[in-house]
Design a protein around this motif. Structure first.
Motif, PDB file in Angstrom:
ATOM      1  N   GLN A  48      -3.339  16.750  94.304  1.00 52.41           N
ATOM      2  CA  GLN A  48      -4.101  17.926  94.360  1.00 52.41           C
ATOM      3  C   GLN A  48      -4.051  18.413  93.236  1.00 52.41           C
ATOM      4  OE1 GLN A  48      -3.937  20.067  97.907  1.00 52.41           O
ATOM      5  NE2 GLN A  48      -3.795  17.712  98.410  1.00 52.41           N
ATOM      6  N   PRO A  49      -5.478  19.458  92.953  1.00 54.78           N
ATOM      7  CA  PRO A  49      -5.721  20.112  92.386  1.00 54.78           C
ATOM      8  C   PRO A  49      -5.060  21.451  91.968  1.00 54.78           C
ATOM      9  CG  PRO A  49      -6.902  21.024  93.399  1.00 54.78           C
ATOM     10  CD  PRO A  49      -6.098  19.860  94.407  1.00 54.78           C
ATOM     11  N   LEU A  50      -4.457  21.825  90.206  1.00 52.98           N
ATOM     12  CA  LEU A  50      -3.728  22.838  89.603  1.00 52.98           C
ATOM     13  C   LEU A  50      -4.358  23.583  90.018  1.00 52.98           C
ATOM     14  CD1 LEU A  50      -1.779  20.475  87.243  1.00 52.98           C
ATOM     15  CD2 LEU A  50      -0.435  21.584  90.150  1.00 52.98           C
ATOM     16  N   THR A  51      -4.207  25.240  90.325  1.00 54.17           N
ATOM     17  CA  THR A  51      -5.121  26.219  90.422  1.00 54.17           C
ATOM     18  C   THR A  51      -3.686  27.713  90.519  1.00 54.17           C
ATOM     19  OG1 THR A  51      -4.439  26.278  92.814  1.00 54.17           O
ATOM     20  CG2 THR A  51      -6.703  25.496  92.584  1.00 54.17           C
ATOM     21  N   PRO A  52      -4.435  28.569  90.189  1.00 51.43           N
ATOM     22  CA  PRO A  52      -3.082  30.194  90.464  1.00 51.43           C
ATOM     23  C   PRO A  52      -2.800  30.185  91.206  1.00 51.43           C
ATOM     24  CG  PRO A  52      -5.549  30.745  89.439  1.00 51.43           C
ATOM     25  CD  PRO A  52      -5.512  28.848  90.000  1.00 51.43           C
ATOM     26  N   GLU A  53      -3.064  29.465  92.868  1.00 56.62           N
ATOM     27  CA  GLU A  53      -2.568  29.396  93.991  1.00 56.62           C
ATOM     28  C   GLU A  53      -1.380  28.533  93.461  1.00 56.62           C
ATOM     29  OE1 GLU A  53      -5.691  29.193  93.770  1.00 56.62           O
ATOM     30  OE2 GLU A  53      -6.014  32.004  93.422  1.00 56.62           O
ATOM     31  N   ASN A  54      -1.420  27.326  92.898  1.00 57.29           N
ATOM     32  CA  ASN A  54      -0.274  26.911  93.589  1.00 57.29           C
ATOM     33  C   ASN A  54       0.474  26.559  92.048  1.00 57.29           C
ATOM     34  OD1 ASN A  54      -1.025  25.087  91.752  1.00 57.29           O
ATOM     35  ND2 ASN A  54      -2.183  23.344  93.610  1.00 57.29           N
ATOM     36  N   VAL A  55       0.514  27.153  91.216  1.00 58.61           N
ATOM     37  CA  VAL A  55       1.701  27.840  89.576  1.00 58.61           C
ATOM     38  C   VAL A  55       1.598  28.548  89.213  1.00 58.61           C
ATOM     39  CG1 VAL A  55       0.901  26.462  87.292  1.00 58.61           C
ATOM     40  CG2 VAL A  55       0.309  24.851  88.952  1.00 58.61           C
ATOM     41  N   ALA A  56       3.441  28.784  89.186  1.00 59.55           N
ATOM     42  CA  ALA A  56       3.682  30.009  87.992  1.00 59.55           C
ATOM     43  C   ALA A  56       3.805  29.480  86.697  1.00 59.55           C
ATOM     44  CB  ALA A  56       4.509  30.566  89.234  1.00 59.55           C
ATOM     45  N   VAL A  57       4.507  31.135  86.168  1.00 59.45           N
ATOM     46  CA  VAL A  57       5.178  31.086  84.975  1.00 59.45           C
ATOM     47  C   VAL A  57       6.188  31.251  84.747  1.00 59.45           C
ATOM     48  CG1 VAL A  57       4.557  31.837  82.587  1.00 59.45           C
ATOM     49  CG2 VAL A  57       2.902  31.143  83.513  1.00 59.45           C
ATOM     50  N   MET A  58       7.326  30.458  84.436  1.00 59.32           N
ATOM     51  CA  MET A  58       8.886  31.189  84.200  1.00 59.32           C
ATOM     52  C   MET A  58       9.221  31.098  82.847  1.00 59.32           C
ATOM     53  SD  MET A  58      12.139  28.849  86.080  1.00 59.32           S
ATOM     54  CE  MET A  58      11.374  29.125  87.810  1.00 59.32           C
ATOM     55  N   ASP A  59      10.018  31.677  82.433  1.00 61.81           N
ATOM     56  CA  ASP A  59      10.627  31.719  81.269  1.00 61.81           C
ATOM     57  C   ASP A  59      11.891  30.641  81.048  1.00 61.81           C
ATOM     58  OD1 ASP A  59       9.178  34.014  79.766  1.00 61.81           O
ATOM     59  OD2 ASP A  59      10.288  35.763  80.936  1.00 61.81           O
ATOM     60  N   MET A  60      11.994  30.104  80.467  1.00 66.19           N
ATOM     61  CA  MET A  60      13.181  29.143  80.531  1.00 66.19           C
ATOM     62  C   MET A  60      13.294  28.679  78.589  1.00 66.19           C
ATOM     63  SD  MET A  60      12.958  25.497  81.806  1.00 66.19           S
ATOM     64  CE  MET A  60      12.900  25.879  83.518  1.00 66.19           C
ATOM     65  N   LEU A  82      -5.221  22.857  81.746  1.00 66.83           N
ATOM     66  CA  LEU A  82      -4.553  22.498  83.252  1.00 66.83           C
ATOM     67  C   LEU A  82      -5.045  22.511  84.207  1.00 66.83           C
ATOM     68  CD1 LEU A  82      -1.676  20.678  83.693  1.00 66.83           C
ATOM     69  CD2 LEU A  82      -0.536  23.390  84.243  1.00 66.83           C
ATOM     70  N   GLU A  83      -5.953  24.050  83.924  1.00 69.41           N
ATOM     71  CA  GLU A  83      -6.201  24.267  85.625  1.00 69.41           C
ATOM     72  C   GLU A  83      -7.595  23.123  86.214  1.00 69.41           C
ATOM     73  OE1 GLU A  83      -7.937  28.229  87.415  1.00 69.41           O
ATOM     74  OE2 GLU A  83      -8.065  28.269  84.898  1.00 69.41           O
ATOM     75  N   ASN A  84      -7.573  22.798  87.204  1.00 71.06           N
ATOM     76  CA  ASN A  84      -8.549  21.959  88.202  1.00 71.06           C
ATOM     77  C   ASN A  84      -7.579  19.996  87.675  1.00 71.06           C
ATOM     78  OD1 ASN A  84      -9.856  23.954  89.360  1.00 71.06           O
ATOM     79  ND2 ASN A  84     -10.559  24.179  87.469  1.00 71.06           N
ATOM     80  N   ARG A  85      -7.054  20.407  86.997  1.00 74.44           N
ATOM     81  CA  ARG A  85      -6.473  18.907  87.061  1.00 74.44           C
ATOM     82  C   ARG A  85      -5.551  18.157  88.002  1.00 74.44           C
ATOM     83  NH1 ARG A  85      -5.371  16.989  80.398  1.00 74.44           N
ATOM     84  NH2 ARG A  85      -7.006  18.048  79.305  1.00 74.44           N
ATOM     85  N   MET A  86      -6.052  16.848  88.679  1.00 74.84           N
ATOM     86  CA  MET A  86      -5.263  16.260  89.344  1.00 74.84           C
ATOM     87  C   MET A  86      -3.715  15.565  89.393  1.00 74.84           C
ATOM     88  SD  MET A  86      -7.884  16.896  91.654  1.00 74.84           S
ATOM     89  CE  MET A  86      -6.786  16.391  93.296  1.00 74.84           C
ATOM     90  N   THR A  87      -3.237  16.573  90.069  1.00 78.85           N
ATOM     91  CA  THR A  87      -1.707  15.471  89.589  1.00 78.85           C
ATOM     92  C   THR A  87      -1.717  14.231  90.920  1.00 78.85           C
ATOM     93  OG1 THR A  87      -0.652  16.265  92.290  1.00 78.85           O
ATOM     94  CG2 THR A  87      -0.239  18.202  89.890  1.00 78.85           C
ATOM     95  N   LEU A  88      -0.545  13.921  89.811  1.00 78.06           N
ATOM     96  CA  LEU A  88      -0.489  11.669  89.443  1.00 78.06           C
ATOM     97  C   LEU A  88       0.367  11.976  90.417  1.00 78.06           C
ATOM     98  CD1 LEU A  88      -1.378  10.440  86.549  1.00 78.06           C
ATOM     99  CD2 LEU A  88      -3.121  10.920  88.583  1.00 78.06           C
ATOM    100  N   GLN A  89       1.415  12.426  90.573  1.00 78.10           N
ATOM    101  CA  GLN A  89       2.963  12.518  91.685  1.00 78.10           C
ATOM    102  C   GLN A  89       2.952  13.795  92.028  1.00 78.10           C
ATOM    103  OE1 GLN A  89       4.739  10.867  88.142  1.00 78.10           O
ATOM    104  NE2 GLN A  89       5.363  12.939  87.831  1.00 78.10           N
ATOM    105  N   ALA A  90       3.629  13.826  93.323  1.00 78.37           N
ATOM    106  CA  ALA A  90       4.628  15.019  93.328  1.00 78.37           C
ATOM    107  C   ALA A  90       5.057  15.919  92.701  1.00 78.37           C
ATOM    108  CB  ALA A  90       5.005  14.817  94.487  1.00 78.37           C
TER     109      ALA A  90
END
Length: 224
Positions: free
Chosen positions: A5-17, A35-43
């Protein structure tokens, strides 16, 4: 996020850690432009940091960035029902055969026979994309088919082929003059099939003996 799946602002969030709790390969918020629009190699799991080894190493934002310099991409319609019966994937290599009427390609009709003629249009061409997924697994539409093992959507009706400009013109003319049939070939098979012009009357002739090109070592043993 599922695999491929492509990584987009709709499925990625920022978290303080705290940094001490992050793996060394974690993707930081400042890295988002890379990172944006790269494809995931695993879930990817919700709430877990994304690591660089979980995504492909090169990203593209437009399909045209897949095209080799000097090449062109031509989209060819195929049967959505057949679609190689689920066997074809982007990156495979195919032959294109064409079915034409004899008069449309300058041949005379054969009395008492169908006027259809089959010829080779192109051989050993690369399928850059099927539907809207390319050979590296990037999807140019949001769709994940849970009915297939790798999530590939088999309901495609087009193949995008990597061709030279001359090959593009040849396919364009063939599409307008007749009907194209795509056949799958082994990825390492670079042989050329001398099909010639096959007509219905050719069915009465015996098939020629099949031959294959082989590679021999110094002792004459077949290597492949």
């Amino acid at each position: 996020v599922d695999k491929s799946q492509p990584l987009t602002p709709e499925n990625v969030a920022v978290m303080d850690m705290p940094r001490d709790y992050l793996p060394s390969s974690a993707v930081l918020a400042d890295d988002w432009p890379k990172l944006e629009n790269r494809m995931t190699l695993q879930a990817l799991q919700r709430g877990r940091p994304i690591t660089w080894d979980a995504v492909e190493q090169d990203g593209v934002s437009r399909f045209s960035e897949n095209v080799e310099l000097g090449k062109r991409v031509k989209t060819v319609k195929v049967s959505k029902i057949n679609s190689f019966d689920g066997m074809l994937r982007p990156g495979d290599r195919i032959d294109l055969l064409g079915t034409f009427s004899a008069t449309s390609i300058g041949m005379q009709e054969q009395a008492n026979y169908s006027s259809e003629v089959v010829i080779n249009v192109l051989q050993d061409v690369e399928v850059l994309a099927a539907g809207r997924e390319d050979a590296k697994g990037r999807k140019y539409e949001t769709y994940y088919d849970r009915s297939t093992p790798d999530g590939f959507n088999m309901n495609f009706s087009t193949l995008s082929l990597m061709l030279s400009p001359a090959q593009v013109a040849r396919v364009e003319l063939a599409e307008k003059a007749g009907e194209l049939v795509a056949v799958l070939r082994h990825p390492k098979d670079s042989s050329s099939a001398e099909l010639g012009q096959v007509t219905v009357s050719s069915l009465l002739d015996p098939l020629p003996a099949e031959t294959v090109d082989v590679v021999l070592d110094a002792d004459g043993k077949v290597l492949g």
